[in-house]
Design an enzyme around this catalytic site. Structure first.
Site, PDB file in Angstrom:
ATOM      1  N   GLU A 130      -8.181   5.618  -1.982  1.00 22.37           N
ATOM      2  CA  GLU A 130      -8.222   5.627  -3.451  1.00 22.37           C
ATOM      3  C   GLU A 130      -9.432   4.887  -4.039  1.00 22.37           C
ATOM      4  O   GLU A 130      -9.653   4.948  -5.241  1.00 22.37           O
ATOM      5  CB  GLU A 130      -6.907   5.091  -4.039  1.00 22.37           C
ATOM      6  N   ASN A 131     -10.195   4.194  -3.196  1.00 20.09           N
ATOM      7  CA  ASN A 131     -11.441   3.615  -3.716  1.00 20.09           C
ATOM      8  C   ASN A 131     -12.555   4.649  -3.842  1.00 20.09           C
ATOM      9  O   ASN A 131     -13.659   4.310  -4.254  1.00 20.09           O
ATOM     10  CB  ASN A 131     -11.888   2.424  -2.860  1.00 20.09           C
TER      11      ASN A 131
END
Lengths: 217, 238, 217, 238
Positions: free
Chosen positions: C46-47
């Site tokens: 999710e980064n």
């Protein structure tokens, strides 16, 4: 009286170095031809380009490279492409310093009408409503009267409006006007135009104070 | 899992009468030419089309209008299109005109899972009729905004420059326009590309649409790329 | 009883070809080691990455290439980088098919608590609240009881919750449970574990119907 | 108009005590190292910092925490940072923890001129306390969403890989993270880059942040790029 190119030239004098500018279709497009020397502005085309350049040389047109008027164009060094959401994102966030566009009518409170004539085929507002709703500074380039000779600087727009109280400045063939809470404030007269002529052709509240200088082109 | 389709006909095969479609492009720039041709050939009707423009008489969505395949257009500008005008005035065609930025952002909202967004575009105009108006203090001023809902489309059909077998897409120049947001917003997204390459050939830093948003991809053929307004300048003589 | 790797291995059996999967920190990360042959999944970090690969070979670590646990990683062919807004945009839009994450507690209505223990230093929820609020399918990998021997499958979470009614499946060292409106439905027992043991260690509503098969690893 | 600054000290010179700053980066990846060092040297205090993380004890925002320059942190995860914990428990430091996607989207909203957005993250949790909850039917389900406001920051400070003299920026790999949204969201945006090139050298199709959002740019020096969790695998023996 100014011709279209002179209206564009006068508006170009409002450009300041470093400005990001969106030029609408028609007279506003001509402003790009009169950017003063030493003033670097970046032209935004709302279909997804910052750094619009002139038309391409014959034979170098690229169908993938057009402006918001669907004309083939070029880019200048430092240009950048982006999608329509980001394009209107930066407009909405007030990052575009100046928007120049045409109008059918402007009211003395700054309302603008330029997208719809009841009874005629309506083509749509395109990006005009987004631009007028968010631009920090909006200059309208237009003729002072319509083809029937009626004033386009009105007490109240008769056509459906595009945006509320947003126009800051108007340049017509007769002169330059700031739109303030007092109405249309005449700042400059076009060469050969009298205050009386402006008064006769302006239906909305007109403010004429002191000596009005003649426009310097 | 294979996302690669042989051609446009295969990719649009399950689009049914009455479907809601998003179609990428600005004017005739960056439009999914192959998919439009396949939809015309397929004779699917009763379509609701969300697209910034409606093509011209004999190209783009204009081809679908000629065949009376479109029930409703949702656009910001419907330009020079005589058949469009005829159908509109005769009541055969329904049209909803919305501001261009609102159109783009309602697609973005769908792609980003946001049910609604706020925009000042159209406040005080007929666009605001029936919509919720809300005042916010933001960016140094107090101002009214309209709440506008995310679009929901059965299919989004977009055109990219390059794509890979994972569905990752890259657009060229201003042919990007609405394509990335629409690609994110379709329940099923179909992408046609000028060049389809194996996964791993595109630089992962420079992909505009991640493949997670793309369900079907095919390499298009015979792109016409018609120019609406050919404007040029002359070279100065030496 | 399953060890951590076996929990991961069982969860890996839930993967289907073509899935986009987000694996949380801890046991969920191990799931990547057990993806069945012939099943191609794309791992989301999710980064800002789709197509996460294994850890880099020694000496090939790149500080600009990390996962959401801040570990150095690699990419696989077809990967793509994007910003955090788009990353959570695709999560919110339900484009990520499966999220696997750890938990401190799960309630029999699907509530999950995994970010805060009152009285202890709170480090933050990171992306967990976004993930659990939007993922279509959420599998929790965790120990059945805490260090004090208390059940973590509860009637109601005692800790502040991360998300409401979102957990669909749980794999613990004791078995596999579907979370339905009836509560924790025991679907599979870990090898060597009895229904009685599961009952003893489950505080929330437990549904045991028919013969419960032993997990096939 | 010149956007190019000589160095970090010049670029941050007018940041005053009490300012609200956005700082790009995820963990220690893609953080504006030079600008943080300049803020530490400048001894500016009372800062509100919007940043996904708060650095580690001796790097990143941790360096500013050591000097007690930060009044309030707005983050999604504040990780392993003993000094942070000490200041928090002693009440010297105020902390607002918000979901990571909410953080990213509140920056995006600011950059796109949207005063508020809707997200389901945090519904039913303590994050929802005092916030407006609204139910939408969207994406096939009826669901509650929180209304979250756009951030407003005096300065956004971001780190990019390459940039040009117009302020156009390109990020590398996962060092992109929060940098693009923060770059769009600052009233004044300061970008530090590993490589600054003349306008025209970057491909206009592959720029992540258009220069219109960037007010100041400088080429950084001596990037340390510390790794928080060095994880590797062994090469198989031949």
């Amino acid at each position: 009286m100014l011709d279209k190119n002179q209206i564009a030239k006068r508006i170009a004098q409002e450009l300041r170095d470093g400005m990001y500018v969106n030029l609408g279709i028609g007279i506003p497009t001509l402003v790009a031809n009169y950017i003063p020397a030493g003033v670097n502005v970046v032209l935004q085309s709302e279909n997804g380009l910052l750094g619009m350049g002139p038309f391409p040389f014959e034979g170098e047109e690229d169908p993938d490279l057009i402006n918001a008027g669907k004309q083939t164009i070029t880019t200048v060094p430092g240009s950048v492409f982006f999608d329509s959401a980001m394009s209107f994102g930066m407009i909405r966030a007030g990052k575009v310093d100046l928007t120049v566009l045409g109008a059918m009518e402007v009211a003395d409170n700054g309302d603008i009408a330029n997208w719809k004539i009841p009874g005629k085929m309506v083509k749509g507002m395109g990006g005009a409503m987004d631009l007028v709703a968010s631009a920090k500074n909006i200059i309208v380039a237009m003729q002072h009267v319509n083809k029937a000779g009626e004033s386009k600087l009105l007490k109240q727009c008769s056509l459906p409006i595009t945006g509320v109280g947003c126009v800051k400045k108007i340049v017509t063939e007769l002169g330059l006007f700031d739109v303030t809470e007092r109405g249309f404030e005449l700042r400059e007269l076009a060469p050969g135009v009298t205050v009386a002529e402006v008064q006769a052709k302006t239906e909305g509240r007109l403010v004429v104070e002191g000596d009005i200088p003649v426009m310097n082109l | 899992m294979n996302k690669v389709y042989t051609d446009a006909a295969a990719a649009v095969a399950d689009i049914q009468d009455g479907a809601t479609l998003m179609l990428g492009g600005f004017g005739l720039c960056g439009i999914p030419e192959n998919s439009i041709a396949a939809l015309v050939a397929k004779k699917v009707t009763g379509l609701t089309c969300i697209s910034n423009n409606a093509g011209v008489d004999d190209f783009g969505i204009g081809l679908m209008l000629q065949q009376r395949q479109v029930k409703k257009m949702i656009s910001s500008y419907v330009g020079e299109n005589a058949e469009f005008e005829r159908q509109l005035l005769s009541g055969e065609l329904e049209v909803e005109l919305i501001p261009q930025g609102t159109l783009a952002t309602r697609c973005l909202a769908a792609g980003y899972g946001m049910p609604a967004i706020f925009t000042p575009a159209g406040v005080g105009t007929e666009v605001a009729q029936g919509k919720e108006v809300r005042r916010f203090e933001f960016n140094g001023e107090e101002k009214d905004y309209l709440m506008e809902y995310a679009f929901e489309a059965d299919f989004a059909i977009v055109k990219a420059w390059k794509g890979d077998t994972q569905g990752n897409l890259i657009y060229k120049d201003t042919a990007r326009n609405f394509n990335p947001m629409m690609a994110m917003a379709g329940k099923i997204t179909i992408a046609e590309v000028e060049e389809l390459v194996p996964a791993g050939e595109l630089d992962p830093n420079f992909i505009h649409t991640p493949g997670i948003y793309v369900h079907r991809i095919f390499q298009g053929v015979n792109y016409e790329k018609r120019i609406e307004q050919r404007t040029v300048r002359k070279r100065n003589a030496e």
